[in-house]
Design an enzyme around this catalytic site. Structure first.
Site, mmCIF file in Angstrom:
data_model
loop_
_atom_site.group_PDB
_atom_site.id
_atom_site.type_symbol
_atom_site.label_atom_id
_atom_site.label_comp_id
_atom_site.label_asym_id
_atom_site.label_seq_id
_atom_site.Cartn_x
_atom_site.Cartn_y
_atom_site.Cartn_z
ATOM 1 N N HIS A 371 -2.177 4.118 41.086
ATOM 2 C CA HIS A 371 -1.728 4.188 39.678
ATOM 3 C C HIS A 371 -2.519 3.718 38.649
ATOM 4 O O HIS A 371 -3.413 2.739 38.824
ATOM 5 C CB HIS A 371 -0.113 3.220 39.729
ATOM 6 C CG HIS A 371 0.894 3.904 40.451
ATOM 7 N ND1 HIS A 371 2.017 4.371 39.901
ATOM 8 C CD2 HIS A 371 1.195 4.367 41.638
ATOM 9 C CE1 HIS A 371 2.787 4.819 40.476
ATOM 10 N NE2 HIS A 371 2.394 4.665 41.752
ATOM 11 N N PRO A 372 -2.323 4.255 37.425
ATOM 12 C CA PRO A 372 -3.342 3.811 36.444
ATOM 13 C C PRO A 372 -2.901 2.529 35.820
ATOM 14 O O PRO A 372 -1.829 2.084 35.933
ATOM 15 C CB PRO A 372 -3.185 5.049 35.523
ATOM 16 C CG PRO A 372 -1.833 5.421 35.595
ATOM 17 C CD PRO A 372 -1.577 5.319 36.989
ATOM 18 N N SER A 388 2.765 10.323 34.179
ATOM 19 C CA SER A 388 2.222 9.149 33.912
ATOM 20 C C SER A 388 2.211 9.274 32.352
ATOM 21 O O SER A 388 2.492 8.025 31.600
ATOM 22 C CB SER A 388 0.970 8.578 34.397
ATOM 23 O OG SER A 388 1.081 8.266 35.909
ATOM 24 N N ALA A 426 8.561 0.540 36.300
ATOM 25 C CA ALA A 426 9.055 1.660 35.940
ATOM 26 C C ALA A 426 9.219 1.733 34.359
ATOM 27 O O ALA A 426 10.451 1.291 34.132
ATOM 28 C CB ALA A 426 10.424 1.855 36.697
#
Length: 471
Positions: A371-372, A388, A426
């Site tokens: 994940h970034p 994203s 999220a």
């Protein structure tokens, strides 16, 4: 593929509004099974007498023999019970669907004439009133074809509906494959009609009932008096009527048999129930063909993609990006026991979460590291995945002030140094302010807590992404 064919989800928590004609709050389907003359009997070429659904306690088939008492009970249904019911329903102007065993109808021309004169629907109840459970598929297919042929010859028109009753696991599919009936009732799985797909055939299903059914006069646990049946029918009606008043109208099927409810002491309970139902406004008594036609018009079937039916390559191509840069999660999910329950966003999210949770901590850590950073260098360089990019923009993370961007970069660096993976949340469940507040709080947690929290957030992100793609 490891697949589970049963549909345990159905309409779920939000069934469609039936929108019955005239705004009716309930649809009532009166079904009269006409089986007399089609039951197991040596005279019909069977190996034993009938043993099912009569007033003889504990009746068993008699191999190689006629059972005089059993035959005479069935005869009562044709000779007396049918006509008593015919008078009752025609005097009240109530529509009826007949489940007619083809060979029984062929032996009862006067009753068939009366059914037609009353404009009752005559649906098929199979060729003979016998057990199909162990019948070879080709034999059952031939029996279905012969039932339709004989039914057409006897009544003058092919059946538009079908109910075998003593069916096999193949029955519904085999009937659907004929393409000749508008509805099939060999299920008991809902209070509303629904569609099933068999190859290219979209088959409308009108679920039937074994509980609001006079057969329980002949089975245990069962009814003893007409009042037992009356009480149960009233309770079923009242619950469904109240649901209809609340905006969720349903369908009530009532199963009847000439030789059972046609007895005077049993019929009295049905008569009192009819008084109760007919005293209410917004009650639609309808033949099953009328219900089927309404449903097909109001709720026509629309085919959609079903993840559980996709081969592995198609499945991974479609959903491989749900877990960030981690298609192995999708591959492992495809290997699970998927079925109709996983053809929705919630169902497929659960399957993918199972695959993710079953992986080693190292594999899950790799997913977290894929994940970034939030509002980090990849975002600035426009190198995020499409998912994203959309998600970060939804919370305004693509439009930060210089001070906000500097604070995010500071927190990102500190978080990764402490926990070994990026901060994950999220973002579509949050605002820019709540994301920053969570960041400030969670950075102080121990790494084990953050690992569990981040994994849960990854699962939530996947669920939201699936909801963009599936119902």
């Amino acid at each position: 593929m490891n697949r589970y064919p049963r549909n345990l989800t159905g309409y779920g928590p939000t069934p469609p509004n039936a929108d019955w004609p005239g705004g009716a709050k309930i649809a009532i389907s009166l079904v009269l099974n006409y089986e007399e003359g089609g039951e197991n009997c040596l005279l019909h070429g069977d190996a034993a007498s009938e043993g099912f659904l009569s007033d003889i306690p504990g009746a068993q088939p008699c191999p190689g023999q006629r059972h005089w008492n059993m035959e005479s009970i069935y005869d009562y249904g044709a000779r007396a019970g049918f006509w008593r019911l015919h008078r009752l329903f025609t005097s009240r102007g109530l529509p009826v669907t007949i489940y007619g065993v083809a060979t029984a109808l062929a032996r009862s021309p006067e009753q068939v004439a009366a059914m037609k004169a009353a404009d009752w629907e005559i649906a098929s109840h199979g060729l003979k009133w016998v057990e199909h459970r162990d019948m070879p598929e080709e034999e059952e297919r031939a029996a279905i074809a012969e039932a339709i042929r004989l039914h057409t010859d006897v009544t003058g028109a092919p059946p538009l509906g079908w109910y075998t009753g003593r069916c096999s696991v193949n029955t519904v599919r085999l009937v659907a494959e004929t393409g000749e009936v508008d509805w099939v009732s060999d299920t008991y799985d809902d209070d509303l009609p629904h569609w099933m797909e068999f190859g290219e055939r979209d088959q409308l299903i009108l679920p039937y009932t074994l509980e609001a059914n006079d057969m329980r006069f002949a089975t245990a646990p069962g009814w003893v008096t007409g009042g037992d049946f009356e009480s149960y029918l009233k309770d079923a009606f009242d619950v469904l009527y109240a649901e209809g008043q609340a905006g969720a109208p349903k369908m009530l099927s009532i199963g009847l048999h000439c030789r059972l409810i046609g007895r005077p002491g049993k019929l009295a309970g049905l008569m009192r129930f009819l008084d109760h139902a007919q005293a209410h406004e917004g009650v639609w008594f309808a033949r099953r063909i009328d219900i089927a036609r309404h449903w097909a018009t109001t709720h026509p079937h629309t085919r959609r993609e079903r993840p559980s039916e996709m081969d592995r390559a198609t499945f991974v191509a479609r959903f491989g990006s749900i877990y960030e840069h981690s298609p192995w999660v999708t591959e492992n999910a495809h290997a699970l026991e998927l079925g109709p329950a996983h053809d929705s966003a919630t169902g497929l999210a659960n399957a993918m979460a199972r695959a993710f949770r079953a992986a080693t901590p190292e594999a899950r850590l790799d997913v977290l590291r894929a994940h970034p950073d939030l509002a980090g260098k990849l975002a600035a360089a426009r190198r995020l995945t499409a998912e994203s990019t959309h998600e970060q923009a939804s919370a305004g993370l693509d439009a930060l002030t210089d001070a906000e961007r500097a604070r995010f970069e500071q927190l990102n660096t500190a978080y990764v140094e402490k926990h070994g993976f990026p901060f994950i949340i999220a973002v579509r469940d949050n605002t820019k302010a709540s994301i920053m507040a969570a960041f400030e709080t969670r950075i102080t947690n121990d790494s084990a807590t953050e690992f569990a929290t981040a994994c849960a957030q990854v699962e939530r992100i996947a669920e939201l992404r699936l909801k963009d793609m599936l119902p």
